[in-house]
Design an enzyme around this catalytic site. Structure first.
Site, PDB file in Angstrom:
ATOM      1  N   HIS A 192       0.841  -1.191   0.000  1.00 53.95           N
ATOM      2  CA  HIS A 192       0.000   0.000   0.000  1.00 53.95           C
ATOM      3  C   HIS A 192       0.877   1.242   0.000  1.00 53.95           C
ATOM      4  O   HIS A 192       1.950   1.254   0.600  1.00 53.95           O
ATOM      5  CB  HIS A 192      -0.888  -0.038   1.256  1.00 53.95           C
ATOM      6  CG  HIS A 192      -1.903   1.040   1.336  1.00 53.95           C
ATOM      7  ND1 HIS A 192      -1.589   2.319   1.735  1.00 53.95           N
ATOM      8  CD2 HIS A 192      -3.231   1.040   1.077  1.00 53.95           C
ATOM      9  CE1 HIS A 192      -2.694   3.058   1.714  1.00 53.95           C
ATOM     10  NE2 HIS A 192      -3.700   2.305   1.316  1.00 53.95           N
ATOM     11  N   ASP A 246     -11.294  18.502   1.222  1.00 58.15           N
ATOM     12  CA  ASP A 246     -11.138  18.316   2.665  1.00 58.15           C
ATOM     13  C   ASP A 246      -9.713  18.670   3.053  1.00 58.15           C
ATOM     14  O   ASP A 246      -8.845  18.848   2.202  1.00 58.15           O
ATOM     15  CB  ASP A 246     -11.508  16.885   3.089  1.00 58.15           C
ATOM     16  CG  ASP A 246     -10.693  15.810   2.387  1.00 58.15           C
ATOM     17  OD1 ASP A 246      -9.465  15.786   2.598  1.00 58.15           O
ATOM     18  OD2 ASP A 246     -11.266  15.009   1.637  1.00 58.15           O
ATOM     19  N   HIS A 250      -6.820  15.909   2.112  1.00 55.61           N
ATOM     20  CA  HIS A 250      -6.332  15.928   0.733  1.00 55.61           C
ATOM     21  C   HIS A 250      -5.648  17.241   0.390  1.00 55.61           C
ATOM     22  O   HIS A 250      -4.726  17.273  -0.429  1.00 55.61           O
ATOM     23  CB  HIS A 250      -7.479  15.634  -0.240  1.00 55.61           C
ATOM     24  CG  HIS A 250      -7.860  14.193  -0.276  1.00 55.61           C
ATOM     25  ND1 HIS A 250      -8.849  13.662   0.531  1.00 55.61           N
ATOM     26  CD2 HIS A 250      -7.363  13.141  -0.989  1.00 55.61           C
ATOM     27  CE1 HIS A 250      -8.942  12.367   0.309  1.00 55.61           C
ATOM     28  NE2 HIS A 250      -8.046  12.020  -0.609  1.00 55.61           N
ATOM     29  N   CYS A 291      -4.125  12.238  -2.690  1.00 60.81           N
ATOM     30  CA  CYS A 291      -3.283  12.146  -1.490  1.00 60.81           C
ATOM     31  C   CYS A 291      -2.021  11.329  -1.744  1.00 60.81           C
ATOM     32  O   CYS A 291      -0.993  11.537  -1.091  1.00 60.81           O
ATOM     33  CB  CYS A 291      -4.065  11.571  -0.316  1.00 60.81           C
ATOM     34  SG  CYS A 291      -4.389   9.802  -0.397  1.00 60.81           S
ATOM     35  N   TYR A 292      -2.093  10.402  -2.716  1.00 60.09           N
ATOM     36  CA  TYR A 292      -0.918   9.585  -3.005  1.00 60.09           C
ATOM     37  C   TYR A 292       0.158  10.360  -3.767  1.00 60.09           C
ATOM     38  O   TYR A 292       1.248   9.829  -3.998  1.00 60.09           O
ATOM     39  CB  TYR A 292      -1.321   8.320  -3.759  1.00 60.09           C
ATOM     40  CG  TYR A 292      -2.166   7.410  -2.913  1.00 60.09           C
ATOM     41  CD1 TYR A 292      -1.656   6.833  -1.758  1.00 60.09           C
ATOM     42  CD2 TYR A 292      -3.501   7.171  -3.231  1.00 60.09           C
ATOM     43  CE1 TYR A 292      -2.434   6.027  -0.951  1.00 60.09           C
ATOM     44  CE2 TYR A 292      -4.289   6.367  -2.430  1.00 60.09           C
ATOM     45  CZ  TYR A 292      -3.758   5.802  -1.292  1.00 60.09           C
ATOM     46  OH  TYR A 292      -4.538   5.012  -0.485  1.00 60.09           O
ATOM     47  N   LYS A 334      -6.425   0.002  -8.165  1.00 57.36           N
ATOM     48  CA  LYS A 334      -7.251   0.966  -7.436  1.00 57.36           C
ATOM     49  C   LYS A 334      -7.271   2.283  -8.196  1.00 57.36           C
ATOM     50  O   LYS A 334      -6.475   2.521  -9.103  1.00 57.36           O
ATOM     51  CB  LYS A 334      -6.717   1.165  -6.013  1.00 57.36           C
ATOM     52  CG  LYS A 334      -6.836  -0.073  -5.134  1.00 57.36           C
ATOM     53  CD  LYS A 334      -8.299  -0.427  -4.878  1.00 57.36           C
ATOM     54  CE  LYS A 334      -8.429  -1.627  -3.943  1.00 57.36           C
ATOM     55  NZ  LYS A 334      -9.846  -1.948  -3.670  1.00 57.36           N
ATOM     56  N   ARG A 369      -2.792   1.418  -4.485  1.00 57.05           N
ATOM     57  CA  ARG A 369      -2.543  -0.012  -4.632  1.00 57.05           C
ATOM     58  C   ARG A 369      -2.809  -0.411  -6.075  1.00 57.05           C
ATOM     59  O   ARG A 369      -3.444   0.321  -6.820  1.00 57.05           O
ATOM     60  CB  ARG A 369      -3.463  -0.824  -3.699  1.00 57.05           C
ATOM     61  CG  ARG A 369      -3.175  -0.697  -2.228  1.00 57.05           C
ATOM     62  CD  ARG A 369      -4.195  -1.483  -1.410  1.00 57.05           C
ATOM     63  NE  ARG A 369      -5.476  -0.811  -1.353  1.00 57.05           N
ATOM     64  CZ  ARG A 369      -6.615  -1.394  -0.971  1.00 57.05           C
ATOM     65  NH1 ARG A 369      -6.626  -2.677  -0.661  1.00 57.05           N
ATOM     66  NH2 ARG A 369      -7.746  -0.712  -0.923  1.00 57.05           N
ATOM     67  N   ASP A 377      -5.787   8.843  -6.679  1.00 57.58           N
ATOM     68  CA  ASP A 377      -6.202   9.640  -5.518  1.00 57.58           C
ATOM     69  C   ASP A 377      -5.127  10.685  -5.263  1.00 57.58           C
ATOM     70  O   ASP A 377      -3.940  10.361  -5.180  1.00 57.58           O
ATOM     71  CB  ASP A 377      -6.371   8.727  -4.299  1.00 57.58           C
ATOM     72  CG  ASP A 377      -6.926   9.453  -3.069  1.00 57.58           C
ATOM     73  OD1 ASP A 377      -6.711  10.674  -2.944  1.00 57.58           O
ATOM     74  OD2 ASP A 377      -7.559   8.787  -2.228  1.00 57.58           O
TER      75      ASP A 377
END
Length: 489
Positions: free
Chosen positions: A254, A427, A430, A304-305, A299, A296, A302
């Site tokens: 992850h 948010d 993020h 945040c990654y 998936k 991952r 996103d």
């Protein structure tokens, strides 16, 4: 024929349909951008600083009235937030998360907001800063560590968030509010014979706990052999056949836990025990057609990654380039470059990246003491400082301009704040990690920590440039140096 087509469609999975939907929406955004006149393109790629500062400051001021309140029914409860994407709570939709888990993650809210403002170069006013320091002091447990709020049991995740918040605020009052002796005692209590740490009393043992504990200890200059003992063995047992690092042995690799595991191994001087070649291969293949990172395999992208995966790349490029072992390996950089081929349709600025990329010296080695764990208190204490001062011998391991494109066009909202992906809400979580990923991108071609990026490394106007961070702790670099000097006295 129609029956065959219908049958094929019925065999598609939810994940496939979601992926196609995201690709279509991101593709639409990029297509609209490509058709804009140059002036409009430039504006679209600009960080909306004023809007972000207003969004963040308003959020912190809304949080301020709760600083003095102990939420009913929460006395002495541990911090149970599910740590999925990194060492913190992850599902944070405005209007729902404060009422649901807010009482347990207020130090995290402080960190996400304060760190975001620091990246933007925006200081807090004195009154609000004092309120944050006073609140976090009340979150400090008498026996050591920080809870999610006053009177709550200490937890490694909120201890990390509180310490990083206080380091980011800086100054004698903020830094001296941390009781290092009691924090050390708390870390020792969470230490397990397996080498891992528990997140809280009776809590889970995983890689996040190792990272938050070791990062805090390193930042406060209290990292010693006792805390580091067998940590490397535990993390090594979590590296999977794919090359990434799972939260615990036997789980799936992850992005959040890969960053946590790698950063921890660097802080205890044991990074060369990992299979760095496979780790790099796994991380760079998480950057997809949308130009952003997924957490991952199979998936969705996103925002945040951008930090969890992009930050891992930033750490890896300061180690031996491409993870080549000493005197061995003839691994071609072409195999890594090919992993970025999907991040296509870049702007002319991105196409210039290839011609400007520095050559990699595959003979450079990671200079440290080897797999025999930490050697002494002083060496462990200096590991973080020595690492950030190390020159990057390799260029960026991922397509940094493509990632900036995703963050600025797909995650950034004109009214302020950042989101996971198109269709999601903004948010603070993020916002923090999209901005953190953005500064990682901007400095990913810089050879040293104190060198400013060249203009071509910053997508959009050069005024987009953010403050540099210490990549192991994710705090602004100047604040790290201030704290490092303060805690060395």
């Amino acid at each position: 024929m129609e029956s065959s087509s219908s049958s094929s469609s019925s065999r598609t999975t939810v994940t496939q349909r979601d992926q196609w939907m995201v690709e279509r929406e991101v593709g639409r955004i990029y297509s609209v951008f490509a058709q804009l006149p140059p002036a409009a393109q430039s504006f679209s790629l600009e960080i909306q600083r004023d809007s972000h500062v207003e969004y963040l400051t308003h959020g912190l001021r809304r949080l301020a009235p709760s600083f003095g309140a102990l939420m009913p029914g929460n006395h002495r409860r541990p911090h149970f937030a599910c740590l999925v994407k990194g060492p913190e709570s992850s599902e944070l939709a405005p209007g729902s998360f404060i009422g649901r888990v807010g009482p347990f993650i207020r130090p995290w809210l402080c960190y996400w907001i304060i760190h975001s403002l620091a990246l933007l170069g925006e200081p807090l006013d004195a009154e609000l800063e004092d309120s944050v320091i006073d609140f976090l002091s009340r979150c400090q447990d008498p026996s050591g560590g920080y809870g999610g709020g006053p009177g709550q049991l200490p937890h490694l995740a909120t201890t990390y968030a509180a310490v990083n918040s206080l380091i980011t605020l800086g100054g004698s009052r903020s830094l001296s509010s941390i009781d290092r002796d009691k924090v050390y005692n708390f870390l020792r209590q969470m230490k397990q014979s397996s080498g891992g740490f528990r997140m809280h009393d009776g809590g889970e043992i995983d890689v996040r706990a190792c990272y938050t504990a070791i990062s805090v200890a390193s930042s406060l200059n209290i990292l010693d052999d006792g805390l580091a003992e067998n940590v490397g063995d535990f993390i090594l047992s979590c590296q999977t056949y794919e090359g990434g690092i799972a939260g615990e042995p036997g789980s799936e690799a992850h992005g959040g836990t890969t960053f946590c595991g790698l950063a921890t191994m660097i802080l205890i001087n044991e990074a060369d025990r990992l299979d760095l070649s496979r780790l790099i291969d796994w991380v760079v293949y998480r950057q997809g057609v949308e130009c952003g990172f997924q957490g991952r395999a199979n998936k969705l992208v996103d925002g945040c990654y951008s930090f969890w995966q992009g930050g891992a790349c930033a750490l890896l490029q300061k180690l031996r380039p491409f993870g080549l072992s000493e005197g061995g390996g003839d691994e071609s950089t072409d195999s890594i470059d090919s992993s970025l081929s999907a991040a296509s349709n870049l702007s002319e600025q991105e196409n210039n990246l290839e011609s400007a990329s520095p050559q990699v010296d595959g003979t450079c080695q990671f200079e440290q003491g080897g797999p025999q764990s930490a050697s002494c208190f002083v060496n462990l204490g200096n590991a973080s400082y020595n690492f950030v001062e190390r020159r990057a011998e390799a260029g960026s391991l991922f397509n940094s301009l493509a990632l900036q494109q995703y963050i600025l066009l797909c995650s950034q909202l004109p009214e302020g704040g950042f989101r996971d992906k198109p269709g999601k809400s903004r948010d603070f979580y993020h916002t923090c990690y999209c901005l953190s990923g953005l500064t990682v991108c901007q400095y990913s071609w810089s050879k040293s920590a104190d060198s400013a990026p060249l203009p071509w490394a910053v997508l959009g106007p050069y005024s987009n440039l953010l403050e540099p961070i210490h990549p192991l702790h994710n705090v602004v670099l100047s604040k790290y140096h201030e704290a490092n000097e303060f805690f060395a006295r």
